[in-house]
Design a protein around this motif. Structure first.
Motif, PDB file in Angstrom:
ATOM      1  N   ARG A   6       0.829  -1.194   0.017  1.00 34.11           N
ATOM      2  CA  ARG A   6       0.021  -0.106   0.051  1.00 34.11           C
ATOM      3  C   ARG A   6       0.796   1.020   0.173  1.00 34.11           C
ATOM      4  O   ARG A   6       1.460   1.560   0.974  1.00 34.11           O
ATOM      5  CB  ARG A   6      -1.003  -0.246   1.086  1.00 34.11           C
ATOM      6  CG  ARG A   6      -1.962   1.251   1.180  1.00 34.11           C
ATOM      7  CD  ARG A   6      -3.028   1.130   2.128  1.00 34.11           C
ATOM      8  NE  ARG A   6      -2.092   0.935   3.421  1.00 34.11           N
ATOM      9  CZ  ARG A   6      -2.665   0.624   4.609  1.00 34.11           C
ATOM     10  NH1 ARG A   6      -4.052   0.495   4.528  1.00 34.11           N
ATOM     11  NH2 ARG A   6      -2.127   0.476   5.741  1.00 34.11           N
ATOM     12  N   PRO A   7       1.019   1.933  -1.043  1.00 37.41           N
ATOM     13  CA  PRO A   7       1.713   3.038  -1.330  1.00 37.41           C
ATOM     14  C   PRO A   7       1.144   4.420  -0.411  1.00 37.41           C
ATOM     15  O   PRO A   7      -0.147   4.403  -0.390  1.00 37.41           O
ATOM     16  CB  PRO A   7       1.566   3.294  -2.597  1.00 37.41           C
ATOM     17  CG  PRO A   7       1.457   2.242  -3.440  1.00 37.41           C
ATOM     18  CD  PRO A   7       0.494   1.701  -2.465  1.00 37.41           C
ATOM     19  N   VAL A   8       2.124   5.028   0.146  1.00 36.51           N
ATOM     20  CA  VAL A   8       1.567   6.197   0.919  1.00 36.51           C
ATOM     21  C   VAL A   8       2.143   7.447   0.318  1.00 36.51           C
ATOM     22  O   VAL A   8       1.351   8.293   0.366  1.00 36.51           O
ATOM     23  CB  VAL A   8       2.013   6.062   2.241  1.00 36.51           C
ATOM     24  CG1 VAL A   8       1.345   7.292   3.284  1.00 36.51           C
ATOM     25  CG2 VAL A   8       1.079   4.965   2.989  1.00 36.51           C
ATOM     26  N   PHE A   9       3.553   7.346  -0.044  1.00 37.32           N
ATOM     27  CA  PHE A   9       4.166   8.471  -0.781  1.00 37.32           C
ATOM     28  C   PHE A   9       4.214   8.490  -2.025  1.00 37.32           C
ATOM     29  O   PHE A   9       4.183   7.407  -2.685  1.00 37.32           O
ATOM     30  CB  PHE A   9       5.274   8.868   0.165  1.00 37.32           C
ATOM     31  CG  PHE A   9       5.340   8.727   1.670  1.00 37.32           C
ATOM     32  CD1 PHE A   9       4.833   9.983   2.221  1.00 37.32           C
ATOM     33  CD2 PHE A   9       5.607   7.605   2.240  1.00 37.32           C
ATOM     34  CE1 PHE A   9       4.815   9.861   3.671  1.00 37.32           C
ATOM     35  CE2 PHE A   9       5.660   7.677   3.610  1.00 37.32           C
ATOM     36  CZ  PHE A   9       5.264   8.922   4.353  1.00 37.32           C
ATOM     37  N   ASP A  10       4.320   9.704  -2.867  1.00 43.32           N
ATOM     38  CA  ASP A  10       4.509   9.539  -4.251  1.00 43.32           C
ATOM     39  C   ASP A  10       5.909   8.753  -4.583  1.00 43.32           C
ATOM     40  O   ASP A  10       5.746   8.251  -5.697  1.00 43.32           O
ATOM     41  CB  ASP A  10       4.818  11.172  -4.781  1.00 43.32           C
ATOM     42  CG  ASP A  10       3.314  11.871  -4.536  1.00 43.32           C
ATOM     43  OD1 ASP A  10       2.345  11.223  -4.706  1.00 43.32           O
ATOM     44  OD2 ASP A  10       3.581  13.155  -4.775  1.00 43.32           O
ATOM     45  N   LYS A  48       2.290   2.358   7.357  1.00 41.07           N
ATOM     46  CA  LYS A  48       1.688   2.476   8.480  1.00 41.07           C
ATOM     47  C   LYS A  48       0.355   1.818   8.293  1.00 41.07           C
ATOM     48  O   LYS A  48       0.103   1.422   7.296  1.00 41.07           O
ATOM     49  CB  LYS A  48       1.551   3.880   9.096  1.00 41.07           C
ATOM     50  CG  LYS A  48       0.640   4.697   8.132  1.00 41.07           C
ATOM     51  CD  LYS A  48       0.665   6.193   8.673  1.00 41.07           C
ATOM     52  CE  LYS A  48      -0.527   6.991   7.885  1.00 41.07           C
ATOM     53  NZ  LYS A  48      -0.843   8.092   8.310  1.00 41.07           N
ATOM     54  N   LEU A  49      -0.541   1.686   9.538  1.00 48.46           N
ATOM     55  CA  LEU A  49      -1.620   1.095   9.452  1.00 48.46           C
ATOM     56  C   LEU A  49      -2.561   2.265   9.739  1.00 48.46           C
ATOM     57  O   LEU A  49      -2.301   3.196  10.062  1.00 48.46           O
ATOM     58  CB  LEU A  49      -1.914  -0.025  10.619  1.00 48.46           C
ATOM     59  CG  LEU A  49      -1.135  -0.977  10.686  1.00 48.46           C
ATOM     60  CD1 LEU A  49      -0.957  -1.699  11.944  1.00 48.46           C
ATOM     61  CD2 LEU A  49      -1.194  -2.037   9.485  1.00 48.46           C
ATOM     62  N   PHE A  50      -3.871   1.939   8.959  1.00 54.31           N
ATOM     63  CA  PHE A  50      -5.143   2.707   9.081  1.00 54.31           C
ATOM     64  C   PHE A  50      -6.221   2.014   9.668  1.00 54.31           C
ATOM     65  O   PHE A  50      -6.251   0.737   9.844  1.00 54.31           O
ATOM     66  CB  PHE A  50      -5.317   3.164   7.642  1.00 54.31           C
ATOM     67  CG  PHE A  50      -4.384   3.849   7.050  1.00 54.31           C
ATOM     68  CD1 PHE A  50      -4.241   5.545   7.326  1.00 54.31           C
ATOM     69  CD2 PHE A  50      -3.496   3.400   6.140  1.00 54.31           C
ATOM     70  CE1 PHE A  50      -3.246   6.229   6.738  1.00 54.31           C
ATOM     71  CE2 PHE A  50      -2.539   4.219   5.570  1.00 54.31           C
ATOM     72  CZ  PHE A  50      -2.284   5.416   5.656  1.00 54.31           C
TER      73      PHE A  50
END
Length: 82
Positions: A6-10, A48-50
Protein backbone atom coordinates in the motif's frame (compact mmCIF):
# COMPACT_ATOMS: atom_id res chain seq x y z
CA UNK A 1 -1.86 -15.99 -0.70
CA UNK A 2 -1.25 -12.48 -1.91
CA UNK A 3 1.07 -9.73 -0.75
CA UNK A 4 -0.36 -6.22 -0.73
CA UNK A 5 1.83 -3.15 -0.98
CA UNK A 6 0.00 0.00 0.00
CA UNK A 7 1.82 3.11 -1.23
CA UNK A 8 1.49 6.23 0.90
CA UNK A 9 4.01 8.60 -0.65
CA UNK A 10 4.56 9.66 -4.27
CA UNK A 11 8.05 8.14 -4.35
CA UNK A 12 6.61 4.73 -3.40
CA UNK A 13 5.53 4.23 -7.01
CA UNK A 14 8.86 5.38 -8.39
CA UNK A 15 11.16 3.53 -6.00
CA UNK A 16 9.35 0.81 -4.08
CA UNK A 17 6.94 -0.66 -6.62
CA UNK A 18 9.62 -1.68 -9.18
CA UNK A 19 11.88 -3.06 -6.43
CA UNK A 20 9.09 -5.07 -4.83
CA UNK A 21 8.01 -6.50 -8.18
CA UNK A 22 11.57 -7.65 -8.74
CA UNK A 23 11.98 -9.18 -5.29
CA UNK A 24 8.53 -10.79 -5.20
CA UNK A 25 8.39 -11.84 -8.84
CA UNK A 26 7.36 -15.38 -7.88
CA UNK A 27 4.49 -14.17 -5.67
CA UNK A 28 1.11 -12.59 -6.16
CA UNK A 29 2.11 -8.99 -5.39
CA UNK A 30 -0.66 -6.41 -5.56
CA UNK A 31 -0.36 -2.66 -5.33
CA UNK A 32 -3.22 -0.76 -3.71
CA UNK A 33 -5.75 0.32 -4.63
CA UNK A 34 -5.84 -2.62 -7.10
CA UNK A 35 -6.15 -5.34 -4.44
CA UNK A 36 -8.53 -7.80 -6.08
CA UNK A 37 -10.29 -10.13 -3.65
CA UNK A 38 -9.60 -8.92 -0.07
CA UNK A 39 -9.74 -12.54 1.15
CA UNK A 40 -6.57 -13.26 -0.85
CA UNK A 41 -4.45 -10.75 1.09
CA UNK A 42 -2.29 -12.49 3.69
CA UNK A 43 0.61 -10.03 3.98
CA UNK A 44 0.68 -6.24 3.99
CA UNK A 45 3.75 -4.17 3.18
CA UNK A 46 3.40 -0.55 4.15
CA UNK A 47 4.46 2.48 6.09
CA UNK A 48 1.69 2.45 8.66
CA UNK A 49 -1.69 1.03 9.53
CA UNK A 50 -4.99 2.74 9.10
CA UNK A 51 -8.16 2.20 11.08
CA UNK A 52 -10.08 -0.71 9.63
CA UNK A 53 -7.07 -2.49 8.11
CA UNK A 54 -7.62 -5.70 10.08
CA UNK A 55 -11.21 -6.02 8.98
CA UNK A 56 -10.42 -5.02 5.40
CA UNK A 57 -8.27 -8.13 4.94
CA UNK A 58 -9.69 -10.91 7.13
CA UNK A 59 -6.92 -13.45 6.31
CA UNK A 60 -4.06 -11.04 7.06
CA UNK A 61 -1.25 -12.90 8.87
CA UNK A 62 1.56 -10.37 9.03
CA UNK A 63 2.46 -6.76 8.42
CA UNK A 64 5.87 -5.97 6.97
CA UNK A 65 6.75 -2.38 7.88
CA UNK A 66 8.81 -0.20 5.56
CA UNK A 67 9.63 2.19 8.37
CA UNK A 68 12.68 1.85 10.59
CA UNK A 69 10.55 1.26 13.65
CA UNK A 70 7.36 -0.48 14.58
CA UNK A 71 5.90 2.27 16.77
CA UNK A 72 3.15 2.83 14.21
CA UNK A 73 2.11 -0.80 14.55
CA UNK A 74 2.47 -1.69 18.23
CA UNK A 75 -0.66 -0.89 20.17
CA UNK A 76 -2.73 -0.26 17.03
CA UNK A 77 -6.33 -1.05 17.98
CA UNK A 78 -6.86 -3.30 14.95
CA UNK A 79 -3.89 -5.53 15.83
CA UNK A 80 -3.96 -7.06 19.31
CA UNK A 81 -0.68 -7.82 21.03
CA UNK A 82 -1.10 -11.60 20.59
Amino acid sequence: MAILFRPVFDYDHRDWVPALHQVFSDYDLRVAPEIGDPDDITYLIGWKLFQGDRTAWPRLKAVLPLSTGVDRFIGHPDFPMG
